[in-house]
Design a protein around this motif. Sequence first.
Motif, PDB file in Angstrom:
ATOM      1  N   UNK A  84       3.691  16.792 -12.992  1.00  0.00           N
ATOM      2  CA  UNK A  84       5.095  16.170 -12.850  1.00  0.00           C
ATOM      3  C   UNK A  84       5.039  15.044 -12.933  1.00  0.00           C
ATOM      4  N   UNK A 120       8.336  12.245 -11.176  1.00  0.00           N
ATOM      5  CA  UNK A 120       8.727  11.778 -10.388  1.00  0.00           C
ATOM      6  C   UNK A 120      10.055  10.173 -10.454  1.00  0.00           C
ATOM      7  N   UNK A 154      11.726  -0.498  -5.203  1.00  0.00           N
ATOM      8  CA  UNK A 154      11.421  -1.001  -4.327  1.00  0.00           C
ATOM      9  C   UNK A 154      10.870   0.353  -2.711  1.00  0.00           C
ATOM     10  N   UNK A 155      11.194   0.961  -3.614  1.00  0.00           N
ATOM     11  CA  UNK A 155      10.953   2.726  -2.723  1.00  0.00           C
ATOM     12  C   UNK A 155       9.445   3.745  -3.008  1.00  0.00           C
ATOM     13  N   UNK A 156       9.218   4.532  -2.251  1.00  0.00           N
ATOM     14  CA  UNK A 156       8.432   5.492  -2.646  1.00  0.00           C
ATOM     15  C   UNK A 156       8.504   6.253  -3.887  1.00  0.00           C
ATOM     16  N   UNK A 157       8.065   6.860  -4.177  1.00  0.00           N
ATOM     17  CA  UNK A 157       8.330   8.197  -5.290  1.00  0.00           C
ATOM     18  C   UNK A 157       8.854   9.631  -4.736  1.00  0.00           C
ATOM     19  N   UNK A 199      -3.257  12.789  -8.587  1.00  0.00           N
ATOM     20  CA  UNK A 199      -2.430  12.301  -9.975  1.00  0.00           C
ATOM     21  C   UNK A 199      -2.527  10.959 -10.150  1.00  0.00           C
ATOM     22  N   UNK A 253      -3.135   9.884   0.659  1.00  0.00           N
ATOM     23  CA  UNK A 253      -3.489   9.497  -0.674  1.00  0.00           C
ATOM     24  C   UNK A 253      -2.665   8.212  -0.881  1.00  0.00           C
ATOM     25  N   UNK A 285       1.255   1.665  -0.795  1.00  0.00           N
ATOM     26  CA  UNK A 285       2.065   3.646  -1.352  1.00  0.00           C
ATOM     27  C   UNK A 285       1.483   4.603  -1.036  1.00  0.00           C
ATOM     28  N   UNK A 340       2.714  16.211  -3.502  1.00  0.00           N
ATOM     29  CA  UNK A 340       2.761  15.287  -2.914  1.00  0.00           C
ATOM     30  C   UNK A 340       4.088  14.408  -2.688  1.00  0.00           C
ATOM     31  N   UNK A 384       5.569  11.296  -1.022  1.00  0.00           N
ATOM     32  CA  UNK A 384       5.997   9.854  -0.798  1.00  0.00           C
ATOM     33  C   UNK A 384       6.065   9.167   0.385  1.00  0.00           C
ATOM     34  N   UNK A 385       5.158   8.416   0.801  1.00  0.00           N
ATOM     35  CA  UNK A 385       6.455   6.934   2.127  1.00  0.00           C
ATOM     36  C   UNK A 385       6.854   6.793   0.434  1.00  0.00           C
ATOM     37  N   UNK A 386       7.534   5.526   1.863  1.00  0.00           N
ATOM     38  CA  UNK A 386       8.501   4.283   0.990  1.00  0.00           C
ATOM     39  C   UNK A 386       7.763   3.010   0.610  1.00  0.00           C
ATOM     40  N   UNK A 387       6.888   3.184   1.217  1.00  0.00           N
ATOM     41  CA  UNK A 387       5.671   2.156   0.632  1.00  0.00           C
ATOM     42  C   UNK A 387       5.588   0.684   1.319  1.00  0.00           C
TER      43      UNK A 387
END
Lengths: 115, 115
Positions: free
Chosen positions: A33, A35, A40-43, A103, B34, B93, B104, B106-109
């Motif tokens: 995969x 991403x 500073x952010x999520x994926x 992952x 996760x 994260x 998956x 993801x959140x923004x961390x």
Amino acid sequence: SQQGEEDPQALSIQEGENATMNCSYKTSINNLQWYRQNSGRGLVHLILIRSNEREKHSGRLRVTLDTSKKSSSLLITASRAADTASYFCATVGSISNFGNEKLTFGTGTRLTIIP
Amino acid sequence: GAVVSQHPSWVICKSGTSVKIECRSLDFQATTMFWYRQFPKQSLMLMATSNEGSKATYEQGVEKDKFLINHASLTLSTLTVTSAHPEDSSFYICSASRYSNQPQHFGDGTRLSIL
């Protein structure tokens, strides 16, 4: 470690050009995969390619997979300033007992699009 | 759809404090969540896999007594960093997936800084 490596580590191109990133991994996979991560952010999930697939497209994205070489590439065509981000490949090697997939992320490529 | 909310986004606290981070799937039920850790300009390293109603599965080298994970419902998982020290400072994260073979989300961390 199963962590993959990505090449290049950093890439700067002019807006409108194509960007190509490569990912190599070490073990056999179920799927791979790609991403995107803004600073500073999520994926954000971009695309998934299964081990029995060789190429996949999604909008301006094209992903290839060569399981014999244990490598994948991500091509972004007609790049835009908004494409500036870090890009990670992640592999799934096996399905756990719960049927959920772990992952393993590559080292990432920092892409900068110059307006 | 498939929105994951992580809270707080940023926390600074003194050494010795315990810090709780929440991860919520807002519009779907997540059988698995996760938790990852990311150092500056590096990749994501999986810390643990959390299945609702079960004990979390920790990756090798991750102290389960240091990083407490609770997954009490299909929409909420929490990570508590107990007695945090400066070396625990990092970007944490979370991600969630509906069921197996699904990407998956993801959140923004959470950026954790321990003074």
